[in-house]
Design a protein around this motif. Structure first.
Motif, PDB file in Angstrom:
ATOM      1  N   ASN A 112      96.644  93.468 -18.963  1.00 28.97           N
ATOM      2  CA  ASN A 112      94.977  92.347 -19.484  1.00 28.97           C
ATOM      3  C   ASN A 112      96.596  91.722 -19.871  1.00 28.97           C
ATOM      4  O   ASN A 112      95.406  89.990 -19.907  1.00 28.97           O
ATOM      5  N   TYR A 113      97.015  91.090 -20.863  1.00 31.37           N
ATOM      6  CA  TYR A 113      98.346  90.611 -21.766  1.00 31.37           C
ATOM      7  C   TYR A 113      98.697  89.816 -20.419  1.00 31.37           C
ATOM      8  O   TYR A 113      98.933  88.560 -20.640  1.00 31.37           O
ATOM      9  N   HIS A 125      97.979  73.418 -13.798  1.00 29.72           N
ATOM     10  CA  HIS A 125      98.674  72.497 -12.623  1.00 29.72           C
ATOM     11  C   HIS A 125      97.640  72.604 -12.069  1.00 29.72           C
ATOM     12  O   HIS A 125      97.546  71.741 -10.836  1.00 29.72           O
ATOM     13  N   PHE A 126      96.391  72.397 -12.237  1.00 35.69           N
ATOM     14  CA  PHE A 126      95.349  72.391 -11.139  1.00 35.69           C
ATOM     15  C   PHE A 126      94.286  71.650 -11.900  1.00 35.69           C
ATOM     16  O   PHE A 126      93.924  70.455 -11.268  1.00 35.69           O
ATOM     17  N   ILE A 170     105.272  74.844 -14.909  1.00 37.98           N
ATOM     18  CA  ILE A 170     105.576  75.949 -15.597  1.00 37.98           C
ATOM     19  C   ILE A 170     105.217  77.241 -14.772  1.00 37.98           C
ATOM     20  O   ILE A 170     106.019  78.481 -14.111  1.00 37.98           O
ATOM     21  N   GLY A 171     103.735  77.777 -14.653  1.00 36.65           N
ATOM     22  CA  GLY A 171     103.450  78.512 -14.558  1.00 36.65           C
ATOM     23  C   GLY A 171     103.151  78.943 -13.041  1.00 36.65           C
ATOM     24  O   GLY A 171     103.693  80.301 -12.522  1.00 36.65           O
ATOM     25  N   PHE A 172     102.549  77.491 -12.506  1.00 41.87           N
ATOM     26  CA  PHE A 172     102.707  77.690 -10.837  1.00 41.87           C
ATOM     27  C   PHE A 172     104.175  77.924 -10.127  1.00 41.87           C
ATOM     28  O   PHE A 172     104.292  78.606  -9.298  1.00 41.87           O
ATOM     29  N   GLN A 185      99.418  85.048 -17.328  1.00 41.86           N
ATOM     30  CA  GLN A 185      99.367  83.944 -15.738  1.00 41.86           C
ATOM     31  C   GLN A 185      98.129  83.011 -15.587  1.00 41.86           C
ATOM     32  O   GLN A 185      99.198  82.144 -15.309  1.00 41.86           O
ATOM     33  N   THR A 186      97.605  83.516 -16.163  1.00 35.98           N
ATOM     34  CA  THR A 186      95.736  82.265 -15.895  1.00 35.98           C
ATOM     35  C   THR A 186      96.583  81.309 -17.077  1.00 35.98           C
ATOM     36  O   THR A 186      95.787  79.882 -16.028  1.00 35.98           O
ATOM     37  N   VAL A 187      96.753  81.234 -18.178  1.00 34.80           N
ATOM     38  CA  VAL A 187      96.802  80.313 -18.645  1.00 34.80           C
ATOM     39  C   VAL A 187      98.071  79.547 -18.166  1.00 34.80           C
ATOM     40  O   VAL A 187      98.075  78.476 -18.498  1.00 34.80           O
TER      41      VAL A 187
END
Length: 320
Positions: free
Chosen positions: A121-122, A134-135, A191-193, A127-129
């Motif tokens: 869950n963490y 990016h969007f 960074i995430g994407f 990942q979502t945050v």
């Protein structure tokens, strides 16, 4: 003997053609699907290249592309000899290299960190945050930066005021701060994407390698260093080569929106310069702006070839 050999070659070629035609007839649906992207590339990628010839012409709208007289490398020489050549090239390379050095390792580090997170869950929340920025569109991103850094009632000013710090400087107007604001906001946004590809590579590593390392008493640090990083390096090198090929393609929209008369000395890049010369000036010079675009493409091609050769010699990983 020569006649016999030539006849045999002709027969083999004819047989190959027949087999190819049979294969094409058998799988005509696949070739029909292939026709769609090929047509798209021909129409929107290759056909517009005909218009690139105006970089070598004294383009006149009334005469058209084919009727305009040739001038050779006049426009290229004009750009190289212009007083803005050094400054726009320096700003473009500076932003690109700064962004590459600052942003490239962070996506790898985030992917490695998420790979060792045990709490599902963490991991999903992180990942979502990290993917969400990016969007955000470029216009909204620049608007957020201006609101955050507003010296009158911005978020940073109000936050620092809690600790008794008076923030009154207009950071967006400081030439030296432009590159850092541009780059680090881009790192936060991408960074995430950017870590998705590396996470995919890490998920494809054979679990038996980690199992064997754990049995041998290897720590997480040792597994990361001797298993995960070597597995990521081929992908990282390929992405690095591709990024270096786009080193002169700095984000045009973001640079233009962040640009103002106070930071113009560091925010004027090749793309914004071409935009002003080719579209917004009172006498737009399409041939000159096209020549600058071809100059960028030529530099990018040389960089890709050189970096690809270096990567092939050092790590035996390359695009071709």
């Amino acid at each position: 003997m020569e006649i016999v050999e030539s006849n045999l070659k002709k027969k083999s070629k004819s047989k190959m053609r027949e087999s190819t035609l049979k294969e094409a007839k058998k799988n005509w649906q696949l070739y029909l699907l292939l026709l769609i992207p090929v047509t798209y590339i021909l129409v929107f990628a290759y056909y517009p290249m005909l218009g690139a010839q105006i970089a070598f012409k004294n383009f006149n709208i009334t005469k058209g592309i084919w009727g305009s007289p040739w001038v050779g490398f006049k426009h290229f020489e004009r750009f190289i000899q212009s007083y803005q050549f050094v400054s726009v090239l320096k700003n473009t390379l500076g932003l690109s290299l700064y962004g590459l050095i600052a942003g490239f390792p962070f996506s790898i580090l985030l992917a490695l960190a998420l790979n060792y997170v045990g709490h599902k869950n963490y991991k999903r929340i992180v990942q979502t945050v990290s993917y969400a920025p990016h969007f955000i569109s470029t216009v909204v991103m620049v608007g957020m930066l201006m609101e955050f850094l507003n010296p009158r009632n911005g978020l940073i000013k109000n936050f620092l005021a809690i600790f008794g710090i008076n923030f009154t400087s207009n950071v967006m107007g400081v030439p030296g701060a432009f590159s850092s604001i541009y780059v680090w906001s881009g790192v936060w946004q991408g960074i995430g994407f950017g870590s998705i590809i590396y996470l995919a590579v890490l998920s494809g590593i054979d679990p038996s390698l980690h199992e064997a390392a754990i049995v041998d008493g290897a720590s997480k640090k040792q597994r990361l260093w001797f298993i995960d990083l070597p597995s990521l390096m081929p992908t990282a090198i390929i992405l690095l080569i591709m990024n270096l090929g786009n080193i002169l393609n700095v984000g045009f929209e973001k640079a233009l929106l962040m640009q103002n008369p106070m930071n113009i000395s560091t925010s004027e890049i090749i793309d914004t310069y071409v935009y002003k010369v080719g579209l917004t000036s009172s006498l737009p010079d399409f041939a000159y702006s096209t020549a600058i675009g071809l100059f960028k493409s030529f530099i990018a091609f040389i960089l890709i070839v050189l970096v690809n050769k270096i990567a092939k010699k050092l790590g035996e990983t390359s695009l071709w």
